[in-house]
Design an enzyme around this catalytic site. Structure first.
Site, PDB file in Angstrom:
ATOM      1  N   GLY A   1      -1.114  10.306 -13.445  1.00 35.98           N
ATOM      2  CA  GLY A   1      -0.633   9.342 -14.425  1.00 35.98           C
ATOM      3  C   GLY A   1      -1.245   7.975 -14.198  1.00 35.98           C
ATOM      4  O   GLY A   1      -1.562   7.249 -15.140  1.00 35.98           O
ATOM      5  N   ALA A   2      -1.424   7.632 -12.919  1.00 33.38           N
ATOM      6  CA  ALA A   2      -2.043   6.359 -12.532  1.00 33.38           C
ATOM      7  C   ALA A   2      -2.386   6.454 -11.051  1.00 33.38           C
ATOM      8  O   ALA A   2      -1.888   7.335 -10.339  1.00 33.38           O
ATOM      9  CB  ALA A   2      -1.103   5.188 -12.797  1.00 33.38           C
TER      10      ALA A   2
ATOM     11  N   GLU B   1      -3.199   3.809  -7.564  1.00 30.42           N
ATOM     12  CA  GLU B   1      -3.075   2.432  -7.081  1.00 30.42           C
ATOM     13  C   GLU B   1      -4.284   1.943  -6.302  1.00 30.42           C
ATOM     14  O   GLU B   1      -4.136   1.165  -5.323  1.00 30.42           O
ATOM     15  CB  GLU B   1      -1.830   2.322  -6.186  1.00 30.42           C
ATOM     16  CG  GLU B   1      -1.872   3.110  -4.873  1.00 30.42           C
ATOM     17  CD  GLU B   1      -1.341   4.523  -4.940  1.00 30.42           C
ATOM     18  OE1 GLU B   1      -1.048   5.106  -3.882  1.00 30.42           O
ATOM     19  OE2 GLU B   1      -1.208   5.053  -6.064  1.00 30.42           O
TER      20      GLU B   1
ATOM     21  N   HIS C   1       5.190   0.208 -10.693  1.00 26.45           N
ATOM     22  CA  HIS C   1       5.031   1.143  -9.570  1.00 26.45           C
ATOM     23  C   HIS C   1       3.671   0.949  -8.892  1.00 26.45           C
ATOM     24  O   HIS C   1       3.590   0.826  -7.661  1.00 26.45           O
ATOM     25  CB  HIS C   1       5.169   2.578 -10.098  1.00 26.45           C
ATOM     26  CG  HIS C   1       4.964   3.643  -9.066  1.00 26.45           C
ATOM     27  ND1 HIS C   1       5.989   4.415  -8.578  1.00 26.45           N
ATOM     28  CD2 HIS C   1       3.842   4.067  -8.420  1.00 26.45           C
ATOM     29  CE1 HIS C   1       5.513   5.265  -7.676  1.00 26.45           C
ATOM     30  NE2 HIS C   1       4.209   5.072  -7.574  1.00 26.45           N
ATOM     31  N   GLU C   2       2.613   0.915  -9.696  1.00 27.04           N
ATOM     32  CA  GLU C   2       1.275   0.798  -9.116  1.00 27.04           C
ATOM     33  C   GLU C   2       1.064  -0.552  -8.455  1.00 27.04           C
ATOM     34  O   GLU C   2       0.452  -0.643  -7.379  1.00 27.04           O
ATOM     35  CB  GLU C   2       0.205   1.036 -10.189  1.00 27.04           C
ATOM     36  CG  GLU C   2       0.299   2.380 -10.896  1.00 27.04           C
ATOM     37  CD  GLU C   2       0.391   3.561  -9.949  1.00 27.04           C
ATOM     38  OE1 GLU C   2      -0.286   3.543  -8.904  1.00 27.04           O
ATOM     39  OE2 GLU C   2       1.148   4.505 -10.233  1.00 27.04           O
TER      40      GLU C   2
ATOM     41  N   HIS D   1       2.484  -0.901  -5.010  1.00 29.97           N
ATOM     42  CA  HIS D   1       1.645  -0.314  -3.962  1.00 29.97           C
ATOM     43  C   HIS D   1       0.630  -1.311  -3.398  1.00 29.97           C
ATOM     44  O   HIS D   1       0.093  -1.079  -2.313  1.00 29.97           O
ATOM     45  CB  HIS D   1       0.869   0.885  -4.519  1.00 29.97           C
ATOM     46  CG  HIS D   1       1.627   2.171  -4.507  1.00 29.97           C
ATOM     47  ND1 HIS D   1       2.264   2.654  -3.387  1.00 29.97           N
ATOM     48  CD2 HIS D   1       1.835   3.095  -5.491  1.00 29.97           C
ATOM     49  CE1 HIS D   1       2.823   3.813  -3.664  1.00 29.97           C
ATOM     50  NE2 HIS D   1       2.584   4.105  -4.939  1.00 29.97           N
TER      51      HIS D   1
ATOM     52  N   GLU E   1       5.528   6.811  -1.891  1.00 32.47           N
ATOM     53  CA  GLU E   1       5.777   6.976  -3.320  1.00 32.47           C
ATOM     54  C   GLU E   1       7.216   6.663  -3.693  1.00 32.47           C
ATOM     55  O   GLU E   1       7.487   6.063  -4.736  1.00 32.47           O
ATOM     56  CB  GLU E   1       5.419   8.398  -3.755  1.00 32.47           C
ATOM     57  CG  GLU E   1       3.952   8.709  -3.684  1.00 32.47           C
ATOM     58  CD  GLU E   1       3.114   7.783  -4.555  1.00 32.47           C
ATOM     59  OE1 GLU E   1       3.578   7.398  -5.643  1.00 32.47           O
ATOM     60  OE2 GLU E   1       2.005   7.425  -4.136  1.00 32.47           O
TER      61      GLU E   1
END
Length: 922
Positions: free
Chosen positions: A321-322, A324, A357-358, A361, A380
């Site tokens: 999905g993505a 970091e 979220h990313e 990180h 995570e």
């Protein structure tokens, strides 16, 4: 005299023979023992030895964006790594996968030189070890401890379209094919790009230079430092040199060459994407979010953003999905783009939380990094936990409590479903249990384990209080700055170890007649208890119990042992435990308390907190599956729903009724179940018809918008004619005027699916054409899932075939399409047959990054509930044992376990459930 002499000779002969016999036996034993103890060469092990420490890499790559004479896209590279010897050795192991090397003058694959006064030993032998993915160099002498050395290599790799390492992505813009060179190094694909010490703890500094066609742009982790046009081997190229990176893990490296558009907030914050998407404003929302979220995390972590720029890019083909990557975050288009005209409310929330979220990180995960992949849950899970805080800061009107409650609901269902199996595993595994690349990948396929950590982070913040929790994390960042984070050393380790180091979770049973509280390891199949591995903690947990009595919150109880007595529970009023679902456990009660709770739901359900109404339903259904309470008792928790208008309880009920649909939609139970659910959902459908003025406006709140979708989806799927006419009418209007889609983005997935299910080839073909011409990823996703709703087997088979044609279905989406089709009762068998027939091709040929094998196996077997299907699963396992299952290995074991439990559950419950539905709909 003569006689005695003969006896002496005979005695000596016997002794000699005896000694020889013993020696022979000992030798045979030694041979046998040697044969039984396998001696593994260092290059046949999957982990790097602890002899060398990388300091920095210097890497120049040149991706070719056109095919060569052999019809291949390739990249060429030159690199050297400077490393220090920390333990004396005559062996160099460095990761390498699918790279072809140019030999040096001494006929070896690399050149070794010393940076100090002591000369480097010469290379004795060099070769590639494909299984363990090493370039191996045996030396004629020892490397000296404390000395630094340089290893040079020249190599060629394929710029394949396999979504792994340095790979190729293609898209079409204005009728012209565009080729992008991009990367996904995580978790073990950097070695497919250049030789490196490809383990997260082996941090180093990277000096990156990219050669690329003129007119294209190159990006990497660092800011562009020098961009010059030059000529290399008679070819005109641009050379982009980047600032050196911070010391970081290899999996965080990013390399991209493309022709794309850019949104600039400043020189530090940039959004990159296809030019058309940028010009249409699809990246504007992400751009406006990034600055506030970074500012929030600087304050939260009490540490400034560690890099000189923040790039984010949406890629046409991307497996995760993505990702970091430090300073250059990569996304699927659907997760970075937001278009108010085509994106739903859910799309917007997903974009905000994924970006948060990313970016979380950039500190926790990148600045402070896990030592090995067995600790990925912490990396995570924590990022997931704080992503809601970051999103709430950027979108304060959303209400973080609602965001977290919705997520807890979603995560609890996904996590509990896997973690209640005997084949589950602890959050933190032993390092030696996670060795091979496929085992590492498996940690990321089991997304529920990241979700479980999200819940445990919430639990941890409850233990410590939120401010103390934040302080502990901040202190960890400052203490372990630029070092490796290994394990959790917070003061509550005695509590948390029980949740982290043993698998599963407890069911807490409260007896309001006696005041007894007990805990027991919860298993969906109680017969599987014999296959559960032993635990040092004997499957007991330290459990915080927040509870209320007759609507009044009481003092928290801590269950420190297997059972305890509390007289405050015996007042005769209803008791409800795990208030706001802050604990990671299920709750059971004595039958009397269950009846009191059911009565409260029927008479005045709003006395019970909304998330606990969802919890009651979810706990009851799963306790029933585990044969702890009667199945009919669980079904009774849904009777009050005809009066419920809140999203969270409805979502919980529908998730759990979905299991009944999976078990019974191929049986005679299906019709009466449809009647029952239609009776429940009709009042909700009419409620939304009223508050939207006959579907002419959008409900005000986010959760109201989500529940409107539930109302239409379930009313249509259960056969409410008014709903079906509504969705068919909307879709027909769109078919008549394709350039003017009046269906609200929130409702499109449901409307498309309902209309395509009710229609035929014309509706499907129209949806396919709209999918292929969709200008936003979120709209394409809606259509992609809805095309799987058709009941036409010929169309479903055609759609399945499309998943192996990347011109029709992008490789990143192949797994999703197959799982969508298997979710359709008409497509279940078709999808399973397709997977079994094409397994070898998908697994070995189609691309290592193209399929999520764990999700694929889980998805196509969710309905399995017959002995014939169990035999098919076991045959599939046996037939493909030599090919393997990669990251789907655990999912296959869980599918077998789940199917076994389903068979037993259906045998025991089918008649009872059918009779109950008949009574309730009579």
């Amino acid at each position: 005299m003569e006689k005695s002499c003969k006896i002496s000779k005979f005695f000596i002969l016997c002794v000699v023979l005896g000694v020889l016999s013993v020696a022979t036996i000992v030798t045979l034993w030694a041979i046998a023992l040697t044969d039984s103890v396998e001696v593994v060469a260092p290059w046949d092990k999957y982990r790097l030895p602890d002899t060398l420490k990388p300091e920095h890499y210097n890497l120049t790559l040149w991706p070719r964006l056109t095919v060569n004479a052999q019809g291949l896209y390739i990249f060429t590279g030159e690199s050297y790594v400077i490393f220090q010897c920390v333990k004396e050795t005559d062996l160099i192991l460095i990761h390498s996968n699918k790279l072809n090397y140019t030999k040096w003058g001494d006929d070896h694959l690399a050149k070794l030189s010393a940076l100090g006064s002591t000369p480097a030993p010469t290379i004795k032998k060099s070769w590639l070890q494909p299984t363990t993915q090493f370039l191996v160099l045996e030396l004629n002498g020892k490397l000296a401890v404390g000395e630094s050395y340089q290893l040079d290599t020249v190599f060629v790799g394929e710029l394949a379209d396999d979504l792994a390492g340095f790979y190729r992505s293609e898209y079409e813009e204005d009728g012209v094919k565009k080729v992008v060179a991009t990367s996904q190094m995580h978790p073990t694909h950097t070695r497919k790009t250049f030789p490196c010490f490809d383990e997260p703890a082996r941090k180093a500094v990277f000096h990156i230079t990219l050669l690329h066609p003129r007119g294209t742009v190159a990006l990497s982790n660092g800011k562009e430092q020098e961009i010059v046009n030059t000529t290399v081997k008679t070819e005109a190229v641009t050379q982009t040199r980047f600032e050196q990176t911070k010391s970081m893990s290899t999996y965080l490296l990013a390399l991209i060459v493309f022709v794309m558009g850019i949104n600039l907030l400043s020189a530090q914050i940039r959004i990159w994407a296809r030019r058309k998407a940028i010009s249409e404003g699809h990246g504007a929302y992400a751009l406006n979010l990034t600055g506030p979220i970074l500012s929030f995390f600087e304050v939260y972590y009490n540490t400034t953003y560690p890099l000189s720029k923040s790039d984010q890019i949406a890629l046409p083909d991307f497996y995760f999905g993505a990702m970091e990557n430090w300073g250059l975050v990569t996304y699927r288009e659907t997760n970075l783009f937001y278009d108010p005209l085509t994106s739903s409310n859910g799309n917007k929330e997903r974009t905000a939380t994924i970006i948060a979220h990313e970016l979380a990180h950039m500190w926790f995960g990148n600045l402070v990094t896990l030592r090995w992949w067995n600790e990925v849950w912490l990396n995570e899970g924590f990022a997931s936990y704080v992503s809601y805080l970051g999103a709430d800061y950027a979108e304060s009107s959303w209400n973080v409590v609602r965001l977290v409650q919705n997520t807890i609901l979603d995560d609890v269902h996904r996590v509990f479903a896997v973690d209640a199996l005997a084949s589950s595993h602890p959050l933190s595994s032993k390092e030696e249990d996670i060795q091979k690349p496929e085992q590492i990948s498996e940690q990321f396929d089991a997304i529920s384990y990241m979700s479980r950590c999200n819940l445990l982070c919430d639990l941890l913040s409850t233990f410590l209080l939120l401010d103390l929790f934040k302080f502990a994390i901040t202190k960890g960042l400052n203490t372990y700055l630029l070092q490796t984070f290994h394990g959790m050393k917070l003061p509550v380790h005695d509590i948390m170890n029980r949740w982290v180091l043993q698998m599963g979770f407890p069911v807490v049973t409260i007896n309001t007649a006696t005041g007894l509280i007990t805990q027991k390891h919860f298993l969906l199949d109680p017969d599987s208890v014999g296959s559960v591995p032993p635990s040092d903690f004997k499957y007991e947990w330290i459990v915080p119990i927040k509870w209320m009595k007759a609507g009044v919150v009481q003092k928290e109880i801590w269950l420190l042992e297997k059972e305890a007595l509390n007289n405050k529970l015996t007042s005769g009023h209803w008791v409800l435990a795990n208030i706001n679902v802050t604990g990671y456990y299920r709750v059971n009660y004595d039958l009397g308390n269950w009846e009191r709770l059911l009565f409260q739901l029927i008479t005045n359900h709003q006395v019970i907190p909304v998330i606990n109404r969802a919890q009651l339903v979810d706990d009851a259904f799963n306790l029933a599956r585990a044969t702890i309470i009667p199945t009919i008792l669980a079904l009774k928790t849904t009777k009050y729903l005809s009066k419920e208008i809140e999203y969270i309880p409805w979502e919980s009920a529908l998730d759990n009724l979905d299991y009944f649909y999976l078990m019974f939609d191929r049986t005679e139970v299906y019709g009466t179940m449809q009647d029952y659910v239609r009776n429940l959902v009709t009042p909700l459908f009419q409620h939304f018809k009223t508050i939207t003025a006959d579907w002419s406006k959008v409900p005000d709140g986010h959760n109201e918008q989500y529940n409107q979708v539930n109302a239409i989806r379930m009313a249509c799927s259960t056969g409410l004619v008014e709903c079906q006419n509504l969705t068919k009418g909307w879709y027909s209007q769109w078919m008549a005027d394709p350039d003017n889609n009046l269906i609200h983005p929130n409702l499109r997935t449901t409307v498309y699916c309902s209309a395509i299910a009710a229609g035929g080839a014309a509706e499907w073909d129209f949806g396919w054409n709209m999918f292929k011409n969709a200008t936003t990823a979120s709209e394409a996703d809606k259509l992609m899932s809805s095309l799987a709703c058709t009941k036409d087997h010929e169309l479903l088979n055609k759609y399945l075939r499309y998943t192996l044609d990347s011109d029709k279905i992008r490789k990143q989406d192949a797994t999703s399409v197959i799982v969508y089709i298997s979710g359709n009762v008409e497509g279940q068998t078709l999808a399973w047959d397709f997977v079994t027939q094409n397994w070898e091709y998908m697994f070995t040929q189609y691309g290592v990054g193209s399929f999520s094998f764990g999700n694929l196996i889980s998805g196509v077997t969710m309905r399995f509930s017959t002995k014939a299907e169990l035999e098919q699963l076991q045959k599939f396992k046996g037939d493909n044992s030599e090919i393997g299952f990669g990251s789907g290995t655990l999912a296959l074991e869980q599918a077998i376990e789940r199917t076994t439990a389903n068979i037993k559950w259906v045998d025991e419950n089918k008649k009872k459930v059918w009779d109950w539905f008949l009574r309730e709909t009579a």
